[in-house]
Write an enzyme that holds these catalytic residues in place. Structure first.
Site, PDB file in Angstrom:
ATOM      1  N   LYS A 121      -2.517  -6.939   1.181  1.00 12.60           N
ATOM      2  CA  LYS A 121      -3.315  -6.411  -1.079  1.00 12.60           C
ATOM      3  C   LYS A 121      -2.422  -6.356  -2.371  1.00 12.60           C
ATOM      4  O   LYS A 121      -1.415  -5.419  -2.151  1.00 12.60           O
ATOM      5  CB  LYS A 121      -4.121  -5.289  -0.918  1.00 12.60           C
ATOM      6  CG  LYS A 121      -5.242  -4.774  -1.203  1.00 12.60           C
ATOM      7  CD  LYS A 121      -4.922  -4.919  -2.954  1.00 12.60           C
ATOM      8  CE  LYS A 121      -3.949  -3.446  -3.380  1.00 12.60           C
ATOM      9  NZ  LYS A 121      -4.005  -2.863  -4.540  1.00 12.60           N
ATOM     10  N   GLY A 142       5.427   1.081  -3.984  1.00 13.56           N
ATOM     11  CA  GLY A 142       5.108   1.390  -5.286  1.00 13.56           C
ATOM     12  C   GLY A 142       5.397   2.737  -5.544  1.00 13.56           C
ATOM     13  O   GLY A 142       6.251   3.242  -5.327  1.00 13.56           O
ATOM     14  N   GLY A 194       1.980   6.661  -2.145  1.00 14.61           N
ATOM     15  CA  GLY A 194       2.841   6.555  -1.189  1.00 14.61           C
ATOM     16  C   GLY A 194       2.727   7.707  -0.303  1.00 14.61           C
ATOM     17  O   GLY A 194       1.855   7.910   0.668  1.00 14.61           O
ATOM     18  N   GLU A 227       8.427   2.300   0.863  1.00 12.90           N
ATOM     19  CA  GLU A 227       9.467   2.411  -0.141  1.00 12.90           C
ATOM     20  C   GLU A 227       8.724   1.944  -1.754  1.00 12.90           C
ATOM     21  O   GLU A 227       8.249   1.714  -1.784  1.00 12.90           O
ATOM     22  CB  GLU A 227      10.139   0.080  -0.416  1.00 12.90           C
ATOM     23  CG  GLU A 227      11.425   0.477  -0.462  1.00 12.90           C
ATOM     24  CD  GLU A 227      11.096  -0.344  -2.158  1.00 12.90           C
ATOM     25  OE1 GLU A 227      11.362   0.796  -3.363  1.00 12.90           O
ATOM     26  OE2 GLU A 227      11.358  -0.980  -2.587  1.00 12.90           O
ATOM     27  N   CYS A 242      12.347  -0.728  -9.330  1.00 14.06           N
ATOM     28  CA  CYS A 242      12.812   0.124  -8.507  1.00 14.06           C
ATOM     29  C   CYS A 242      13.465   1.262  -8.387  1.00 14.06           C
ATOM     30  O   CYS A 242      14.493   2.646  -8.900  1.00 14.06           O
ATOM     31  CB  CYS A 242      12.225   0.801  -7.719  1.00 14.06           C
ATOM     32  SG  CYS A 242      12.032  -0.308  -6.133  1.00 14.06           S
ATOM     33  N   GLU A 291      10.531   9.197 -13.300  1.00 15.41           N
ATOM     34  CA  GLU A 291      10.383   7.079 -13.580  1.00 15.41           C
ATOM     35  C   GLU A 291       9.678   6.599 -14.594  1.00 15.41           C
ATOM     36  O   GLU A 291       8.377   6.661 -14.705  1.00 15.41           O
ATOM     37  CB  GLU A 291      10.769   6.851 -11.669  1.00 15.41           C
ATOM     38  CG  GLU A 291      10.135   5.135 -12.049  1.00 15.41           C
ATOM     39  CD  GLU A 291       9.886   4.359 -10.174  1.00 15.41           C
ATOM     40  OE1 GLU A 291      10.839   3.853  -9.992  1.00 15.41           O
ATOM     41  OE2 GLU A 291       9.207   4.661  -9.736  1.00 15.41           O
TER      42      GLU A 291
END
Length: 501
Positions: free
Chosen positions: A192, A245, A250, A268, A302, A399
């Site tokens: 996806k 993501g 997550g 991750e 990231c 972030e």
């Protein structure tokens, strides 16, 4: 565009959009609902194409294809050498289509076309080549059992049907990073891609058909995370989900896995990576690494070094050099070879980054450079550097995923380590120093999965990559990634009249 002005025209032709439908069981199909969504060019906000909007019904169809291919098809039953031959043919096709794939990621995600040609797409091909080489080297162990009447050994078997949910910031590399080791292990899969950047994943699906993968081995379902992604995470017939993501998403994936079939989950996730620059560092090199670490890929990475800690003895010199170099950081059309930074991926991310810049101003940080939008169309933002950032500010803690850097000053090694670890994340960190004792102490003290010394973004196919704390629970790349797509089965049997124990 450079410093708010146009820096010239594009130097490459826009790609033809050939594939817009779901790829299931070797065929391109409309979504069962007939729905589509628009994928947008971040250079100007215009529609590139309408893409099939897959949802639960389409995921079910794709999983059924992958399950049949795993349970009854040839892929997991081939020798590793046979799988490697097809993966290598796939890699050849990727290398033959580097320009088209790089152009798709540029027009769809705002990524630099030239960097795609020399970086992203070759790196994606490298992942497939690396794991093709590993496909025939999957071995169990012969066990020296503690009971002398038993003989034992282990097998490593493919985990089964895998759901890959990949992000929009590195669509090609992330596709390869997840798909390649799963293929080598003998798994089948449903991919996806992010709804912001579906185009290259569909092209990779097309190439998989040309390469000769059996139908159902690779399936690509485009759509939204809340529908197609959620269906993958909660599906009772998927054996593992691999996700890259945000930490918030997550969590949702792990919850869905727990409440469905307890499928294995590899995550991750986000980061707020520190870069520590010590007094003995080369000023010019430190400034270059700081800018590269934070502004590369328009900050949409990231492991971005968005928190830069500079020891007080060298602070003023490094900041002066950074501001000097930031003036030459060219922002513009990703197809222009002189651009070093393209547009943010979409309007939502653009507005998110701008909101963080406003938070920085309102909370009392000192804006040294940048902070503005560029041009009257598209999603371009100036590289932005804040000083006097404190640990209670949003731009320090959260972030941003954009070209926004926070500068802080520290005195001692111990203070620098404490500052670096003052985050819920633990994905990566950088150290700039010539003192081996400082390097050893700091690298062993920072709670992060990857430490780069006097370099940044030093990714390598053989080097495991992943995070501590809320940055995730897996390792990508290297043989660790291959192992994550394998089950270990122990087999024991009686041993009669053996001359050897």
């Amino acid at each position: 565009m450079k410093n708010g002005k146009c820096n010239g025209g594009a130097t490459a032709e826009l790609p033809e959009i050939k594939f817009t439908k779901l790829f299931i069981n070797g065929q391109f199909l409309d979504a069962a609902s007939g729905k589509t969504f628009e994928t947008i060019d971040p250079r100007n906000g215009e529609v590139i194409a309408k893409i099939a909007a897959g949802d639960k019904e389409d995921v079910d169809l794709a999983v059924n294809a992958a399950r049949h291919a795993f349970d009854h098809g040839p892929w997991p039953r081939m020798t590793g050498f046979e799988r490697a031959r097809i993966i290598n043919k796939y890699t050849d096709l990727i290398e033959q289509n580097i320009e088209e794939l790089a152009a798709l990621d540029a027009v769809d995600g705002g990524k630099l076309f030239q960097m795609g040609k020399i970086g992203d797409i070759p790196a994606a091909a490298g992942h497939f080549r690396y794991y093709a080489g590993a496909a025939d080297k999957i071995h169990g162990e012969t066990l020296r059992m503690t009971r002398p009447s038993l003989f034992g050994y282990t097998l490593k078997e493919p985990i089964g049907v895998v759901g890959h949910i990949i992000p929009w910031n590195f669509p090609s590399i992330m596709f390869a990073m997840k798909v390649a080791p799963a293929l080598a292990a003998g798994c089948t899969m449903v991919v996806k891609p992010a709804e912001q950047t579906p185009l290259s994943a569909l092209f990779y699906a097309h190439l998989s058909k040309e390469a000769g993968f059996p139908d159902g081995v690779i399936n690509v379902v485009t759509g939204f995370g809340s529908t197609a992604g959620a269906a993958i995470a909660s599906h009772m017939d998927i054996d593992k989900v691999s996700f890259t993501g945000s930490t918030d998403v997550g969590r949702k994936i792990m919850q869905a896995a727990a409440t469905s079939n307890l499928k294995k989950v590899s995550l991750e996730l986000g980061g707020k990576s520190p870069l520590l620059i010590f007094d003995d560092a080369d000023v010019n090199k430190a400034a270059e690494l700081a800018l590269l670490g934070c502004f590369y890929n328009k900050g949409e990475i990231c492991v971005a070094s968005s928190r830069v800690f500079i020891q007080e003895g060298i602070y003023d010199k490094v900041v002066e050099k950074m501001l000097e170099k930031a003036k030459e950081w060219t922002v513009g059309d990703p197809f222009d070879s002189s651009s070093r930074q393209g547009p943010q991926v979409d309007k939502k991310q653009y507005e998110k980054v701008l909101s963080y810049i406003e938070h920085g101003k309102n909370e009392g940080a000192t804006l040294l450079t940048g902070g503005n939008t560029i041009g009257d169309k598209g999603y371009y933002i100036e590289p932005t550097i804040f000083a006097d950032v404190t640990e209670d500010m949003k731009i320090y803690k959260e972030e941003i995923f954009g070209p926004v850097m926070s500068l802080m000053k520290f005195k001692t090694i111990e203070e620098g380590i404490k500052c670096a670890n003052n985050t819920k994340y633990g994905l990566a960190a950088g150290i700039v120093s010539q003192n081996i004792d400082v390097i050893n102490t700091v690298s062993r003290s920072i709670k992060a999965g990857v430490i780069w010394v006097n370099c940044y973004f030093a990714f390598d196919l053989d080097s495991p990559y992943g995070g501590y704390k809320m940055s995730g629970n897996c390792r990508e790349s290297g043989m660790d990634a291959l192992d994550s797509y394998l089950q270990v089965k122990s087999i024991a049997m009686p041993l009669h009249n053996s001359p050897w124990m």
